[in-house]
Design a protein around this motif. Structure first.
Motif, PDB file in Angstrom:
ATOM      1  N   ARG A 458      14.238  33.059 -21.855  1.00 22.29           N
ATOM      2  CA  ARG A 458      13.564  34.174 -22.533  1.00 22.29           C
ATOM      3  C   ARG A 458      14.519  35.360 -22.661  1.00 22.29           C
ATOM      4  N   SER A 459      15.333  35.591 -21.627  1.00 20.67           N
ATOM      5  CA  SER A 459      16.300  36.693 -21.700  1.00 20.67           C
ATOM      6  C   SER A 459      17.395  36.405 -22.733  1.00 20.67           C
ATOM      7  N   TRP A 460      17.635  35.121 -23.020  1.00 22.07           N
ATOM      8  CA  TRP A 460      18.596  34.749 -24.059  1.00 22.07           C
ATOM      9  C   TRP A 460      17.981  34.822 -25.456  1.00 22.07           C
ATOM     10  N   GLY A 461      16.680  35.039 -25.522  1.00 21.44           N
ATOM     11  CA  GLY A 461      16.028  35.190 -26.823  1.00 21.44           C
ATOM     12  C   GLY A 461      15.392  33.932 -27.372  1.00 21.44           C
ATOM     13  N   PHE A 462      15.129  32.914 -26.525  1.00 22.51           N
ATOM     14  CA  PHE A 462      14.547  31.665 -26.997  1.00 22.51           C
ATOM     15  C   PHE A 462      13.058  31.599 -26.683  1.00 22.51           C
ATOM     16  N   ALA A 463      12.243  31.319 -27.698  1.00 24.63           N
ATOM     17  CA  ALA A 463      10.819  31.101 -27.529  1.00 24.63           C
ATOM     18  C   ALA A 463      10.564  29.608 -27.295  1.00 24.63           C
ATOM     19  N   ARG A 464       9.376  29.277 -26.815  1.00 26.81           N
ATOM     20  CA  ARG A 464       9.077  27.888 -26.476  1.00 26.81           C
ATOM     21  C   ARG A 464       9.138  26.979 -27.700  1.00 26.81           C
ATOM     22  N   ASP A 465       8.643  27.442 -28.843  1.00 22.95           N
ATOM     23  CA  ASP A 465       8.656  26.576 -30.022  1.00 22.95           C
ATOM     24  C   ASP A 465      10.092  26.231 -30.449  1.00 22.95           C
ATOM     25  N   GLU A 466      11.028  27.161 -30.237  1.00 21.96           N
ATOM     26  CA  GLU A 466      12.423  26.872 -30.563  1.00 21.96           C
ATOM     27  C   GLU A 466      12.998  25.829 -29.614  1.00 21.96           C
ATOM     28  N   LEU A 467      12.609  25.900 -28.338  1.00 21.83           N
ATOM     29  CA  LEU A 467      13.060  24.901 -27.373  1.00 21.83           C
ATOM     30  C   LEU A 467      12.502  23.525 -27.707  1.00 21.83           C
ATOM     31  N   GLU A 468      11.264  23.477 -28.161  1.00 17.52           N
ATOM     32  CA  GLU A 468      10.654  22.199 -28.534  1.00 17.52           C
ATOM     33  C   GLU A 468      11.332  21.602 -29.757  1.00 17.52           C
ATOM     34  N   ASP A 469      11.783  22.452 -30.672  1.00 15.29           N
ATOM     35  CA  ASP A 469      12.544  21.952 -31.827  1.00 15.29           C
ATOM     36  C   ASP A 469      13.873  21.339 -31.370  1.00 15.29           C
ATOM     37  N   MET A 470      14.523  21.981 -30.389  1.00 12.22           N
ATOM     38  CA  MET A 470      15.760  21.420 -29.850  1.00 12.22           C
ATOM     39  C   MET A 470      15.493  20.093 -29.160  1.00 12.22           C
ATOM     40  N   GLU A 471      14.388  20.014 -28.430  1.00 15.54           N
ATOM     41  CA  GLU A 471      14.028  18.758 -27.765  1.00 15.54           C
ATOM     42  C   GLU A 471      13.849  17.640 -28.786  1.00 15.54           C
ATOM     43  N   GLU A 472      13.192  17.943 -29.884  1.00 15.40           N
ATOM     44  CA  GLU A 472      12.988  16.942 -30.917  1.00 15.40           C
ATOM     45  C   GLU A 472      14.319  16.498 -31.526  1.00 15.40           C
ATOM     46  N   THR A 473      15.237  17.445 -31.732  1.00 16.74           N
ATOM     47  CA  THR A 473      16.550  17.108 -32.272  1.00 16.74           C
ATOM     48  C   THR A 473      17.302  16.163 -31.349  1.00 16.74           C
ATOM     49  N   LEU A 474      17.298  16.463 -30.040  1.00 13.77           N
ATOM     50  CA  LEU A 474      17.991  15.606 -29.079  1.00 13.77           C
ATOM     51  C   LEU A 474      17.320  14.243 -28.951  1.00 13.77           C
ATOM     52  N   CYS A 475      15.998  14.223 -29.033  1.00 13.39           N
ATOM     53  CA  CYS A 475      15.273  12.949 -28.983  1.00 13.39           C
ATOM     54  C   CYS A 475      15.691  12.038 -30.127  1.00 13.39           C
ATOM     55  N   LYS A 476      15.817  12.581 -31.308  1.00  6.52           N
ATOM     56  CA  LYS A 476      16.209  11.790 -32.466  1.00  6.52           C
ATOM     57  C   LYS A 476      17.623  11.245 -32.301  1.00  6.52           C
ATOM     58  N   MET A 477      18.522  12.060 -31.720  1.00  4.85           N
ATOM     59  CA  MET A 477      19.887  11.595 -31.499  1.00  4.85           C
ATOM     60  C   MET A 477      19.912  10.412 -30.538  1.00  4.85           C
ATOM     61  N   VAL A 478      19.112  10.489 -29.466  1.00  6.40           N
ATOM     62  CA  VAL A 478      19.069   9.398 -28.492  1.00  6.40           C
ATOM     63  C   VAL A 478      18.427   8.158 -29.105  1.00  6.40           C
ATOM     64  N   ALA A 479      17.332   8.354 -29.821  1.00 11.17           N
ATOM     65  CA  ALA A 479      16.630   7.220 -30.436  1.00 11.17           C
ATOM     66  C   ALA A 479      17.479   6.523 -31.490  1.00 11.17           C
ATOM     67  N   THR A 480      18.384   7.268 -32.125  1.00  8.31           N
ATOM     68  CA  THR A 480      19.273   6.669 -33.123  1.00  8.31           C
ATOM     69  C   THR A 480      20.148   5.587 -32.500  1.00  8.31           C
ATOM     70  N   LEU A 481      20.503   5.755 -31.235  1.00  8.93           N
ATOM     71  CA  LEU A 481      21.400   4.821 -30.556  1.00  8.93           C
ATOM     72  C   LEU A 481      20.673   3.851 -29.636  1.00  8.93           C
ATOM     73  N   ASP A 482      19.405   4.112 -29.346  1.00 12.26           N
ATOM     74  CA  ASP A 482      18.659   3.255 -28.412  1.00 12.26           C
ATOM     75  C   ASP A 482      17.228   3.121 -28.906  1.00 12.26           C
ATOM     76  N   ASP A 483      16.896   1.979 -29.508  1.00 12.09           N
ATOM     77  CA  ASP A 483      15.556   1.756 -30.043  1.00 12.09           C
ATOM     78  C   ASP A 483      14.503   1.781 -28.948  1.00 12.09           C
ATOM     79  N   ARG A 484      14.870   1.366 -27.743  1.00 10.24           N
ATOM     80  CA  ARG A 484      13.894   1.347 -26.651  1.00 10.24           C
ATOM     81  C   ARG A 484      13.429   2.750 -26.288  1.00 10.24           C
ATOM     82  N   TYR A 485      14.290   3.720 -26.495  1.00 13.18           N
ATOM     83  CA  TYR A 485      13.918   5.087 -26.156  1.00 13.18           C
ATOM     84  C   TYR A 485      12.784   5.577 -27.024  1.00 13.18           C
TER      85      TYR A 485
END
Length: 492
Positions: A458-485
């Motif tokens: 929060r002190s860095w200026g990040f709201a929860r919805d922005e963090l969730e967008d980052m989580e989704e981005t990283l999830c897609k990167m992992v799923a691209t390389l591992d179908d089981r994920y």
């Protein structure tokens, strides 16, 4: 170093008269850093008396001076400008003025936020880039190198976003490079959490504004297999930066080759590609993976039949951290081999190198789905400011010797004049541990209930919805390389 470079005159350094302040004025100034012997020698080379000196006298003096310079560099380098011999255009360097913090405080993503947008910095930086773009006949793409271990990551993210918006059809190839010191164990749990959440945020944000991202920087380069023939000290960025710079020089060599027609051949180079073609090659297959591993062999073993076929692929070792040693039949690779030596130090032709490397892949049990090969006859030159990082099994032309050279265990530019190199960009599921660690840390420290880094983010200026967008981005990167994920994520 001046922000105007070394070939151009600066404006007057006379302080401007202050007319709006009637009180007393105090000035805080520090002593300028003293030039080391290498920088002093560059300055002296331009003096008229050196030009008038006899060539014999000059050669004798340089022989002694070069030895002293090498010793001076090994003990005195603190900044990259201590060993840089490039003359910079006045538009190519930009000073971040007005930041009242040192490097220890500028060590996290939050410290670098809003720096790009502060004042006129963003427009001034963009204008400097625009100056060089307008000088180009055709833009291959942007190669972007950033130390993403601290506040410069946020600054780079804002700059990349600006570039992506202004040059929409131009690919961005991003190298995230770190020194071994950035992996040092933190003193407290609070510092460990801050570093882990910084790594997750930094990677997620930077990857959003590029087409291909290459993480570089091992926790201990000296203890890695990449340093089999090297003598690297992890505490010296002067050493590790030379290894990473050599690999980046090699992997970008095909961008600088003269492109040839489909039926044309050259006795010096083959396999030229531009940045756009490389990005499409590595990301355009079924997986669409944008996170690539950088491997290097420094130096390349001699080109001698079965021995070379067995040792080339084994000597290519990752400079990307947190990678797995696993077989991936869907891997896509782009490799450059340049300056390869044959038996007894002979120089093989481009076609001989190509045939031998292709033979190495054909006999390999871990053959990738696709590999593009570039070959050049020119080796990697070792200039005077290059550190003494070569072991005593490396000869003058980078050949691997059968027995060690007696004397010093490390050899530098006075002993090794050039080396054969190989470098490879590899799109493989071996990058999965790197991605999974960043996703796990983002969830554990920033998103999960009671996450310990909530206030810090929060002190860095990040709201929860922005963090969730980052989580989704990283999830897609992992799923691209591992179908089981993807399946496990859906069930969760």
């Amino acid at each position: 170093m001046s922000s105007h470079g070394t070939l151009y005159n600066e404006g007057s350094s006379t302080p401007l008269e202050v007319t709006t302040w009637t009180g007393s004025i105090s000035t805080c100034a520090s002593e300028p850093h003293k030039k080391n012997l290498f920088l002093q020698s560059l300055y002296e080379e331009g003096l008229e008396d050196l030009k008038l000196a006899s060539s014999n006298e000059r050669d004798t003096e340089r022989g002694i001076q070069d030895k002293d310079i090498v010793e001076s560099l090994e003990s005195s380098v603190q900044f990259w400008t201590d060993f840089s011999k490039v003359h910079y255009h006045p538009q190519s360097l930009y000073e971040l003025c007005g930041l009242w913090m040192d490097t220890e405080e500028f060590d996290n993503y939050g410290a670098g936020r809003e720096i790009y947008s502060g004042g006129l910095r963003g427009e001034e930086i963009s204008e400097r880039l625009r100056f060089f773009v307008e000088e180009c006949d055709r833009i291959q793409g942007f190669q972007f190198i950033v130390d993403d271990s601290g506040g410069f990551s946020a600054l780079a993210s804002d700059l990349l976003e600006s570039i992506a918006d202004e040059y929409t059809n131009t690919p961005i190839l991003l190298y995230c490079v770190r020194a071994p010191s950035s992996h040092m164990n933190p003193i407290s749990r609070k510092q460990a959490i801050a570093r882990n959440i910084h790594d997750a945020i930094s990677f997620s944000k930077l990857s959003s504004f590029c087409e291909l991202i290459v993480p570089i920087g091992l926790p201990s380069l000296s203890r890695s297999k990449a340093s089999t023939y090297l003598c690297v000290e992890d505490k010296k960025p002067y050493h590790s930066s030379a290894v990473y710079a050599a690999a980046l020089h090699s992997i970008s060599l095909p961008f600088r080759m003269e492109p040839l027609g489909p039926t044309a051949d050259s006795c010096y180079v083959s396999g030229a590609v531009d940045v756009y073609e490389l990005v499409q090659m590595l990301t355009g297959h079924d997986r669409r993976n944008m996170v690539t591993i950088l491997d290097a062999a420094m130096p390349v073993p001699p080109l001698s039949g079965k021995q070379f076929e067995q040792s080339l692929l084994r000597n290519l070792q990752p400079l990307t951290p947190e990678t797995a040693d696993r077989e991936d039949l869907q891997a896509v690779e782009s490799m450059i081999v340049h300056g390869a030596l044959g038996s007894e130090g002979s120089q093989p032709s481009v076609s001989e190198v190509t045939d031998t490397v292709n033979g190495a892949y054909e006999h390999s049990s871990t053959r990738p789905k696709f590999c593009h090969l570039s070959v050049a006859l020119c080796p990697l030159p070792i200039p005077l400011p290059f550190p003494s990082i070569f072991g005593n099994l490396v000869g003058q032309r980078g050949e691997l010797l059968s027995s060690p050279i007696p004397g010093s265990s490390s050899r530098g530019s006075l002993d090794v004049h050039s080396i054969p190199m190989a470098a490879r960009l590899r799109s493989s599921n071996a990058i999965l541990p790197f991605l999974e660690n960043r996703l796990l840390n983002l969830r554990r420290y920033g998103i999960d209930r009671g996450a310990p880094a909530t206030e810090l983010l929060r002190s860095w200026g990040f709201a929860r919805d922005e963090l969730e967008d980052m989580e989704e981005t990283l999830c897609k990167m992992v799923a691209t390389l591992d179908d089981r994920y993807q399946l496990s994520s859906d069930s969760d």
